[in-house]
Each structure stands twice: as structure tokens, then as C-alpha cells.
Design a protein around this motif. Structure first.
Motif, PDB file in Angstrom:
ATOM      1  N   LYS A 183       0.855  -1.183   0.000  1.00 16.08           N
ATOM      2  CA  LYS A 183       0.000   0.000   0.000  1.00 16.08           C
ATOM      3  C   LYS A 183       0.891   1.234   0.000  1.00 16.08           C
ATOM      4  O   LYS A 183       1.905   1.284   0.712  1.00 16.08           O
ATOM      5  N   GLY A 184       0.537   2.226  -0.819  1.00 15.27           N
ATOM      6  CA  GLY A 184       1.401   3.384  -0.887  1.00 15.27           C
ATOM      7  C   GLY A 184       0.731   4.634  -1.402  1.00 15.27           C
ATOM      8  O   GLY A 184      -0.410   4.611  -1.881  1.00 15.27           O
ATOM      9  N   LYS A 185       1.465   5.751  -1.295  1.00 12.82           N
ATOM     10  CA  LYS A 185       1.009   7.051  -1.776  1.00 12.82           C
ATOM     11  C   LYS A 185       1.879   7.481  -2.952  1.00 12.82           C
ATOM     12  O   LYS A 185       3.097   7.283  -2.936  1.00 12.82           O
ATOM     13  N   LEU A 186       1.227   8.074  -3.948  1.00 16.30           N
ATOM     14  CA  LEU A 186       1.927   8.614  -5.099  1.00 16.30           C
ATOM     15  C   LEU A 186       1.738  10.133  -5.134  1.00 16.30           C
ATOM     16  O   LEU A 186       1.141  10.708  -4.221  1.00 16.30           O
ATOM     17  N   ASN A 187       2.219  10.763  -6.161  1.00 13.71           N
ATOM     18  CA  ASN A 187       2.078  12.212  -6.285  1.00 13.71           C
ATOM     19  C   ASN A 187       0.665  12.599  -6.702  1.00 13.71           C
ATOM     20  O   ASN A 187      -0.115  11.778  -7.206  1.00 13.71           O
ATOM     21  N   ASP A 188       0.331  13.879  -6.464  1.00 19.75           N
ATOM     22  CA  ASP A 188      -0.937  14.467  -6.934  1.00 19.75           C
ATOM     23  C   ASP A 188      -2.174  13.788  -6.357  1.00 19.75           C
ATOM     24  O   ASP A 188      -3.209  13.677  -7.029  1.00 19.75           O
ATOM     25  N   GLY A 189      -2.095  13.291  -5.119  1.00 21.26           N
ATOM     26  CA  GLY A 189      -3.271  12.732  -4.461  1.00 21.26           C
ATOM     27  C   GLY A 189      -3.618  11.310  -4.830  1.00 21.26           C
ATOM     28  O   GLY A 189      -4.704  10.825  -4.486  1.00 21.26           O
ATOM     29  N   TRP A 190      -2.730  10.605  -5.515  1.00 20.75           N
ATOM     30  CA  TRP A 190      -2.983   9.216  -5.894  1.00 20.75           C
ATOM     31  C   TRP A 190      -2.487   8.269  -4.790  1.00 20.75           C
ATOM     32  O   TRP A 190      -1.430   8.478  -4.199  1.00 20.75           O
TER      33      TRP A 190
END
Length: 383
Positions: A183-190
Motif C-alpha cells: 500500500k502506498g502514496k503517489l504524487n498528486d493525491g494518488w
């Protein structure tokens, strides 16, 4: 004469059962309301949750108790029959801990409606997680595999006493499977969540010769606009290598498009999902629309409309308490729900009450037709 006497005796027994269940429900309702009022007025009530923290330090390491306790009273009155019951819905107890970049959880599901010697059901959470960096977490062994709007919402935080029937039909209701996920976070709210799980039906950690399923979810937080203050859209996709002994629903693929929007005190959640049937299960498609109003910190007003349709006969299941009236399946299901939630300490302690009207069409005419009202009163607490 004997037949008449037997019939009268059976009616008398049925009446006693109804009165007993009704009395139990009244008692539970009174206890819930009294408890809620007393605790809501106690300023130290929220502080009670601090006692689950057994250890913590300045570095963020901790060791704490975890679990949930849930009580249900349900009344269903349909053309096909009646059902009413008061019972413990869930009780889970265990521990959670963190050391450095590693976290772990171990929690057991216990049935309080059975005697102590027979009360253990299974392990739910039994896993380890590694924070690979501040945006990515790897989890392995037994943990939740969530998809669809209600399927990826913990029972601790549902806005209705029971999950919607679209999720009940398409999601894998065993929920906890042995596997690995990232599970992870990407740029621009993704954000994303992807994993591979065994469809093993073991009560503990298990890999068997059944099969596997793969899950991929991606979400996008939307920028504020004139229509909403907050917005979130999600897509979930599941590929399931179906197996007759697997602990999943018999769908080879499931795809779900869900969204959550907030504007002032108004919220609108929705889910549009499709399942490709296998092993005799028909394809199923449906949607859920759930508007709700956050009147205050303590009161939520919730409504919901659910629609399901199957390509072939007997492709749709009834919801939990409806299926206690008749266990048959049908091909077209609709439900309208309205309820209120009283939150004494957020979702950590709440009382939920709701009424619904639902129908099921059954082209096969083999026991799946349904039409009736349901009332559900629930206590939900977790720590």
C-alpha cells in the motif's frame, strides 16, 4: 382432536418465542440508550480508551490492546415470513505493536453466542508490516483484502449496521486472507493498494492447494471545487482463480467504481460494481447510492438505495437478516434504507438505528422471492 391440540401448543410456543425476543430487544434498547446518555455526559468517557495503551515511547513504538464488540437487534417482517433476534454480532480481541519500521497485529474472532469452550472462531489479523519508506508499506501473512465501497470499510466504521447487499454479493465476506500486499502514496493525491492472497479457508494462517486471487486498487483525491469541498474516486479490480474449495465468492473478476464527496455537512458515497460469474454463478451488476447528513459531531442521518441484477436466474443473494426469512436466491434486488447514528466517541462508541424496505424478484420461482420491512438496532465499539 390431537391435531388441534398440537397446533394450539405450537402457536403458544411461537407466541412465547416472539414475546421473549421482543422483551430481549426492549431490554437491549433500553440499556443501549441509557448507556449512551450516561457516557455522552461523562467528560472523561473518551479518556477510557487510553487504557488500551500498554506501552509507548517517544520514538513512536507501542504495544496496545485491540478489538471490537458489536451487538445487534434485528426485526424483519416480510410476505414470506418473520425473523427477529438479539445477538452478539462480533467480538474480536488481540494486540497490536510497533518497533521501528515494523508493526504487527494478532486478533481472534470469538462468538459470544456460544459457550466458552466453543466460542473461538478464527484468527482475523495475524500479520507483520514493514514501512519501506514514509509512503510505502508492505504487509504479509493474514490481513484484510478490501474492495468495493463497503468491503474496504472496516465494520468498525460502517455508516449502517450491515454492509450494503452489493458488497455482500460481490466482496469476499471472509475478508481476512493469507497473502502479501503493498500500500502506498503517489504524487498528486494518488494512492494504491495491491496484493496477492491465498483463497485458503483456514481459520488460521494457511496456504492450501485451493487457489489465489489478486487485488489492485487505486484512488485519487480530487481538488476542491464549487460542487464539493472534498472528493475521492476509487477503482478496485480483482482477478480470482476460482476454486470449488476456495473461501471466496464464485466470481472470476470483480470491478468496482466508488466515490465519496463532501459539501459542508452533506456527504454522498456511491459504488457501481460488476462481477463475472464462474462455477455456476451468474454475472451480477449493481450500484449503491448513500447520501448522509452530519448534523453534529454526535449525530449522522444516513440513507441508502441499493440495486442488483443478475444475468441469469438465482444469481443474487439476500442480505444477512433477510436470508434468515428465506434462504433462496433471486435475480433482481432493491433496497431503501434510512437511519441515524449517535456517536459518543466517534466510531469508537456508537449506536445505530435503521429501517429498510427491500424486495427480491425470483424468475425461477424456487424460494428466492422476498418483500418486506426490516429494523436494526446496533451497538458498535472498538479499541
Amino acid at each position: 382432536m390431537q391435531k388441534t391440540s398440537s397446533t394450539q401448543s405450537r402457536k403458544h410456543t411461537d407466541n412465547r418465542t416472539v414475546k421473549h425476543n421482543l422483551l430481549s430487544s426492549v431490554i437491549v434498547t433500553s440499556l443501549l440508550i441509557t448507556s449512551f446518555i450516561a457516557q455522552a455526559e461523562d467528560s472523561s468517557f473518551e479518556e477510557a480508551w487510553q487504557y488500551v495503551d500498554l506501552y509507548k515511547n517517544e520514538q513512536g513504538d507501542y504495544f496496545k490492546l485491540s478489538g471490537r464488540l458489536q451487538l445487534d437487534s434485528a426485526w424483519n417482517d416480510a410476505e414470506q415470513g418473520e425473523f427477529n433476534d438479539t445477538s452478539w454480532r462480533r467480538f474480536r480481541f488481540g494486540f497490536k505493536g510497533k518497533i521501528g519500521e515494523l508493526t504487527g497485529a494478532l486478533e481472534a474472532d470469538i462468538n459470544l453466542n456460544k459457550s466458552f469452550s466453543d466460542s473461538y472462531n478464527r484468527l482475523t489479523d495475524a500479520n507483520l508490516s514493514w514501512a519501506m519508506d514514509d509512503r510505502t508499506k508492505l504487509t504479509f501473512l493474514k490481513h484484510s483484502a478490501g474492495f468495493t465501497m463497503d468491503g474496504k470499510t472496516s465494520s468498525k466504521k460502517l455508516l449502517t449496521p450491515q454492509r450494503n447487499n452489493l458488497t455482500n454479493n460481490l466482496w469476499f465476506t471472509a475478508e481476512y486472507f493469507t497473502g502479501v500486499s503493498v500500500k502506498g502514496k503517489l504524487n498528486d493525491g494518488w494512492t494504491y493498494n495491491t496484493g496477492v492472497f491465498s483463497s485458503d479457508d483456514s481459520d488460521e494462517i494457511g496456504f492450501s492447494d485451493t487457489s489465489y486471487f489478486a487485488l489492485f486498487s487505486v484512488s485519487k483525491t480530487l481538488s476542491k471545487s464549487s460542487l464539493w469541498e472534498q472528493g475521492l474516486v476509487s477503482v478496485d479490480y480483482v482477478y480470482n482463480d476460482t476454486h470449488e474449495a476456495g473461501n471466496t465468492r464464485d466470481f472470476s473478476q470483480v470491478i468496482s467504481f466508488s466515490s465519496k464527496f463532501k459539501s459542508n455537512k452533506w456527504h454522498l458515497d456511491s459504488d457501481f460494481s460488476y462481477g463475472k460469474g464462474d462455477l455456476g454463478q451468474s454475472d451480477v451488476i449493481g450500484f449503491v447510492i448513500m447520501p448522509y447528513y452530519q448534523q453534529s459531531k454526535s449525530i449522522q442521518w444516513v440513507s441508502r438505495y441499493t440495486y442488483l441484477n443478475s444475468k441469469n436466474e438465482n444469481g443474487v443473494r439476500l442480505a444477512r437478516y433477510e436470508s434468515s426469512v428465506t434462504s433462496g436466491r433471486g435475480d433482481n434486488y432493491q433496497e431503501i434504507y434510512a437511519g441515524v447514528n449517535w456517536l459518543a466517541n466517534g466510531h469508537k462508541f456508537k449506536i445505530q438505528a435503521g429501517v429498510q424496505y427491500s424486495t427480491m424478484n425470483d424468475k425461477a420461482n424456487d424460494g428466492g422471492e422476498y418483500g418486506g420491512w426490516g429494523v436494526n438496532l446496533a451497538l458498535r465499539t472498538y479499541w
